[in-house]
Design a protein around this motif. Structure first.
Motif, mmCIF file in Angstrom:
data_model
loop_
_atom_site.group_PDB
_atom_site.id
_atom_site.type_symbol
_atom_site.label_atom_id
_atom_site.label_comp_id
_atom_site.label_asym_id
_atom_site.label_seq_id
_atom_site.Cartn_x
_atom_site.Cartn_y
_atom_site.Cartn_z
ATOM 1 N N UNK B 149 0.825 -1.215 0.000
ATOM 2 C CA UNK B 149 0.000 0.000 0.000
ATOM 3 C C UNK B 149 0.855 1.260 0.000
ATOM 4 N N UNK B 152 2.120 1.786 -3.360
ATOM 5 C CA UNK B 152 1.022 2.248 -4.203
ATOM 6 C C UNK B 152 0.783 3.734 -3.984
ATOM 7 N N UNK B 156 1.693 5.372 -7.321
ATOM 8 C CA UNK B 156 0.469 5.579 -8.087
ATOM 9 C C UNK B 156 -0.210 6.890 -7.723
ATOM 10 N N UNK B 163 0.867 2.033 -12.585
ATOM 11 C CA UNK B 163 -0.536 1.666 -12.405
ATOM 12 C C UNK B 163 -0.720 0.943 -11.063
ATOM 13 N N UNK B 164 -1.843 1.177 -10.400
ATOM 14 C CA UNK B 164 -2.020 0.617 -9.056
ATOM 15 C C UNK B 164 -2.360 -0.862 -9.064
ATOM 16 N N UNK B 165 -2.902 -1.351 -10.152
ATOM 17 C CA UNK B 165 -3.376 -2.737 -10.107
ATOM 18 C C UNK B 165 -3.410 -3.345 -11.503
ATOM 19 N N UNK B 167 -2.701 -6.340 -14.643
ATOM 20 C CA UNK B 167 -1.569 -6.905 -15.363
ATOM 21 C C UNK B 167 -1.238 -6.122 -16.614
ATOM 22 N N UNK B 168 -2.241 -5.415 -17.132
ATOM 23 C CA UNK B 168 -1.996 -4.689 -18.378
ATOM 24 C C UNK B 168 -2.974 -3.519 -18.459
ATOM 25 N N UNK B 170 -5.825 -1.605 -20.223
ATOM 26 C CA UNK B 170 -6.845 -2.065 -21.160
ATOM 27 C C UNK B 170 -6.754 -1.283 -22.459
ATOM 28 N N UNK B 261 -3.992 -10.399 -4.292
ATOM 29 C CA UNK B 261 -5.256 -9.724 -4.001
ATOM 30 C C UNK B 261 -5.078 -8.218 -4.015
ATOM 31 N N UNK B 262 -4.005 -7.764 -3.383
ATOM 32 C CA UNK B 262 -3.788 -6.326 -3.275
ATOM 33 C C UNK B 262 -3.640 -5.691 -4.646
ATOM 34 N N UNK B 263 -2.836 -6.297 -5.500
ATOM 35 C CA UNK B 263 -2.584 -5.695 -6.802
ATOM 36 C C UNK B 263 -3.504 -6.232 -7.888
ATOM 37 N N UNK B 264 -4.580 -6.912 -7.482
ATOM 38 C CA UNK B 264 -5.579 -7.426 -8.424
ATOM 39 C C UNK B 264 -4.933 -8.237 -9.542
ATOM 40 N N UNK B 266 -4.627 -11.827 -11.181
ATOM 41 C CA UNK B 266 -5.309 -13.123 -11.146
ATOM 42 C C UNK B 266 -4.322 -14.278 -11.213
#
Lengths: 585, 316
Positions: B149, B152, B156, B163-165, B167-168, B170, B261-264, B266
């Motif tokens: 955090x 972040x 961020x 980026x805060x979360x 993988x790529x 969009x 989980x924190x950085x979303x 998957x």
């Protein structure tokens, strides 16, 4: 865009996106291409809306949906016959109109004629009949079959299925026999004709008696028969459709990257007109802190906000904040089979002893309202005039002493017939809010002489071994309500497993039965008002609070944004982002 | 050596079968099942029973196990109870993500920890040694989520450069720079908080080695300190570190739940934990079996690597 309802035990709430009704509505626009909000440049097509969601989608098949994220997305991709508006009124969607016979048992829905599935196939009555039969299929693996017991022949058919299940469990039927018999029962049910297409654009449902909540069950998103016709039954949920749906709604499905995002795009051929936005990306962000950061850094446009962060986000210039009560409440349920709680004065005393205003201030920083009864202030049936039990420990002590409880040995614990007033208060582990509510209740009940032990139990154990088994003394848990006020399954003495506190009141039973039969909303109102009054008086639960939902939406997103008890995105096809800001985020 | 590997592999099979039986029984013993998740006032007991029949949960456990293992032996891991996705496809989606994340984190750990460990050992009790040790312990004790955090907040929110979360970005499509920007913070969190053990191992093992007679001999020959440390001491001192690497293989696939989980992100850890909460038996079994296989394989690899780097060790 139908709304499927399921008043679920609200434990999973912590994981869900919470949807609700906006207090103080925004400007109201018409259908796309018509109205426009005052003072704005007017809707402009284009842009991508980013929505943050704490949970991932679990299925895109409308008849299997059982969580809010999946519901929100299937509602975008699909449409239902009837929609529920922001004031919980029923509005036409795929059904242009409907009529009921004079005896209230035959419902005919007339369908829109210019609707096409996303693959170009026309939408007809066949799709509607298919969808509802799929729910009633003996191997349907969702939870909505019982909603249709009101159809002619359905109850007998479902009883037969239950009997066959039992015979199979007892080993009296092998798999093949069971299979043959359930399918025969299904054919027999279909032959009754309680769901049938009158023409390509008219569908008829025949009920065995007038049943008011029936329109509530017409919010199911319709499935394309031409895609799924060979998969009615247990393999339907596993079909590719559940992950790559072909709907008929305003948004076409693009992709679902599990655990990461779901993307939909504008359907240019939508019967209601093309949505303004090009695309919606629902990003899965399982951590609330990260969601906060993403909302602040404008990586997402919409996110849920928890009460602790309200003031911080309220001050951010790039956000509009929407706050509205949820269609769900939390309560302290008392096991009425336990002699401790059988005296109504004891239950009223507990209500007086718990300072719910302070609880809401402590837990939600004031972002919630005290629940006095089962009815939700958003709903048309809400009765504000019920007995209330404000925080009053002196009154609580007095009621307890009237009920025969005293403290002869001065140990600050009440006794009666040599037994202490002691019980265990259970809730599900991991739900911080309920854990706090349990601790606050424990402290406050201690002050009036009750010895309360709190116990946290993992959710599925909590439901199976305690709630449904009626193996508890007191619990803190919640209900998510459906828009229809019918609460038969919760309060009726023969309501089934969800009346786990074992509440039984002949008058409430008869009112619940009446309320289901009466289709005129005006005549239903006093019935539900009375039920709410009796429940408030008798406190089978000590009703605690309705939490508020708080959402932050980036100011670049405009249009008739307005809360909705079930889904703030219900009219997202009318939202837009001005051209100049389409590139940001 | 080959015979040893074959024997170890053959021993692993009954072990894995045993693990699968135990796991299968344990998840069945845990109260609640997928049908419970359907609990709501509109769901009836019949709904629950129907679902159980559809999922085969109405059969006795040994029948369920038999069905499961015979499917698995045919190469079919089944489908998720929750979303109907084939389990293999679900795992294949997650494995590359976790490998990127944990692989990079491990790279960061090792490439920082070994040099730091060497410096600490060669300058024992120096300021750097104390600083590095303190830093290592700080790394171990910092909660991942808090550290994440803070990063972040810095990168961020205040600086706005990462980026805060996710993988790529969009709509950008895959490119290496974008992926690295997304992975930077999670990798840093896992790398820095995980490097402590590698640093300490390298340091203590090197310290032990430099006290050996052959090092004294090397120094007596007049070799430079650089040659003594890097040529003579280091290689031997890395043996325990290699073992540690082998043992961290399971982590490589298990990922880190908190960071994911924190950085979303998957990854596997999120998949596994979600499956447990949802009682998604086929997924739980598949993830557990993979973890078990990784532990067994990691141990075996560590043993083999031992023999490779240390000629004194021979298996037969």
């Amino acid at each position: 865009m139908g709304r499927t309802k399921y008043p679920a035990l609200a434990a999973a709430l912590a994981l869900m996106l919470v949807l609700g009704l906006l207090v103080g509505c925004g400007p109201k626009a018409g259908t796309p291409g018509q109205g426009q909000p005052e003072g704005a440049a007017g809707p402009e097509p284009g842009g991508t809306l980013f929505i943050g969601s704490l949970a991932d989608v679990s299925t895109m098949n409308g008849i299997h949906v059982a969580d809010t994220t999946s519901d929100m997305l299937t509602d975008m991709v699909d449409d239902s016959l009837v929609d529920v508006g922001p004031k919980l009124e029923y509005t036409p969607l795929l059904a242009e109109r409907w009529e009921t016979s004079s005896d209230g048992t035959t419902w005919t829905f007339y369908l829109r004629k210019n609707v096409k599935w996303h693959d170009g196939h026309p939408f007809t009555a066949e799709d509607v009949v298919f969808t509802y039969l799929a729910i009633l299929h003996p191997e349907y693996t969702g939870v909505r079959a019982k909603n249709y017991s009101c159809l002619v022949g359905a109850e007998e058919y479902q009883a037969k299925l239950a009997d066959l299940q039992k015979q199979k469990a007892d080993g009296k039927l092998d798999d093949a026999q069971y299979q043959a018999q359930i399918m025969a029962a299904f054919e027999e049910f279909k032959a009754k004709g309680s769901i049938k297409a009158l023409t390509d654009y008219a569908v008829q449902f025949v009920l065995k008696e007038p049943y008011a909540p029936f329109l509530d069950t017409m919010g199911i998103n319709i499935l394309p028969a031409h895609v799924l016709k060979d998969h009615m039954g247990k393999d339907m949920k596993d079909q590719e459709y559940s992950r790559k749906p072909i709907g008929c709604g305003a948004w076409r499905f693009v992709e679902w990257v599990t655990g990461e995002r779901v993307v939909v795009e504008a359907n240019p051929d939508y019967w209601g007109g093309r949505p303004y936005l090009d695309r919606i990306v629902v990003k899965v962000i399982p951590d609330q802190n990260t969601m906060n950061v993403a909302l602040e850094t404008q990586e997402i446009d919409c996110g849920t906000i928890i009460p602790e962060d309200f003031d911080r986000f309220k001050a951010m210039p790039h956000l509009n904040i929407y706050e509205y009560p949820e269609l769900s409440y939390t309560y302290l349920g008392l096991n009425l089979l336990n002699p401790l709680f059988q005296d109504v004065r004891v239950r009223q005393a507990i209500a007086h002893a718990i300072d719910r205003e302070t609880m809401i201030k402590e837990i939600f920083q004031g972002h919630g309202i005290v629940a006095h009864t089962h009815g939700n202030p958003i709903c048309w049936d809400y009765n504000p005039d019920v007995p209330k039990y404000p925080y009053d420990p002196a009154k609580a002590r007095q009621l307890l002493s009237e009920a025969g409880w005293s403290d002869p040995d001065n140990d600050r614990v009440l006794e009666k017939d040599g037994k202490e007033f002691a019980f265990t208060l259970m809730t599900n582990a991991g739900n911080k809010i309920r854990e706090q509510a349990a601790v606050v209740s424990q402290e406050q009940l201690k002050a009036v002489g009750m010895k309360v032990t709190t116990q946290l139990v993992e959710w599925s154990t909590f439901v199976n071994k305690h709630l449904l088994a009626k193996n508890f003394e007191a619990v803190i848990v919640g209900w998510r309500l459906s828009p229809d006020p019918d609460s038969f399954t919760i309060w009726h003495s023969k309501g089934g497993p969800f009346n786990f506190v074992s509440y039984s009141n002949a008058q409430v039973d008869s009112l619940l039965e009446q309320g289901r039969r009466e289709t005129d909303m005006e005549k239903r109102k006093p019935i539900y008002a009375e039920i709410q009054r009796i429940l408030a008086l008798e406190q089978p639960y000590v009703f605690l609070y309705f939490p508020n939902t708080i959402r932050g939406i980036n100011k670049r997103v405009q249009g008739p944004i307005q809360g909705h008890p079930l889904d703030i995105f219900y009219n997202v096809h009318q939202w837009y982002i001005p051209k100049a800001q389409q590139g940001t985020t | 050596m080959r015979r040893y590997v074959i024997r170890r592999l053959l021993q692993a099979l009954p072990l894995l079968v045993g693990i699968s039986i135990v796991t299968f029984c344990i998840i069945q013993l845990a109260p609640g099942d997928p049908a419970t998740l359907m609990i709501n006032p509109e769901a009836s007991l019949e709904d629950v029973r129907r679902l159980k029949i559809a999922l085969g949960l109405d059969k006795p456990v040994y029948v369920q196990y038999w069905r499961w293992i015979s499917r698995v032996l045919r190469g079919d891991l089944g489908t998720s109870f929750i979303d109907g996705y084939p389990v293999a496809a679900k795992m294949l989606q997650r494995i590359p993500t976790t490998l990127q994340l944990v692989g990079l984190a491990l790279l960061v750990q090792v490439s920082l920890a070994i040099p730091v460990g060497i410096i600490c050992a060669t300058r024992q009790y120096s300021v750097f040694d104390y600083a590095a040790s303190s830093f290592a312990f700080l790394g171990i004790s910092l909660p991942n989520f808090w550290f994440g955090l803070m990063l972040m907040l810095l990168f961020s929110v205040y600086l706005g450069i990462l980026p805060s979360h996710g993988l790529s970005t969009y709509g950008v499509g895959f490119n290496l720079g974008d992926r690295l920007r997304h992975l930077a913070m999670p990798v840093l969190v896992m790398g820095l908080t995980g490097m402590a053990s590698f640093t300490r191992y390298t340091r203590s093992s090197l310290l032990e080695v430099v006290r050996q007679d052959y090092i004294r001999t090397a120094r007596a020959k007049g070799l430079s300190e650089r040659v003594v440390i890097y040529k003579h001491a280091l290689r031997n001192s890395l043996i325990p570190v290699v073992t540690l690497l082998g043992l961290s293989l399971p982590t490589l696939f298990g990922g880190s739940l908190i960071v994911e989980s924190l950085f979303a992100i998957p990854g596997m850890a999120r998949l596994a934990v979600q499956a447990v909460f949802q009682r998604d038996y086929p997924v739980i079994m598949a993830v557990n079996m993979m973890a078990a296989t990784m532990v067994v394989a990691g141990n075996l690899l560590a043993d083999i690597a031992y023999a490779l780097v240390d000629p004194r060790i021979k298996y037969d």
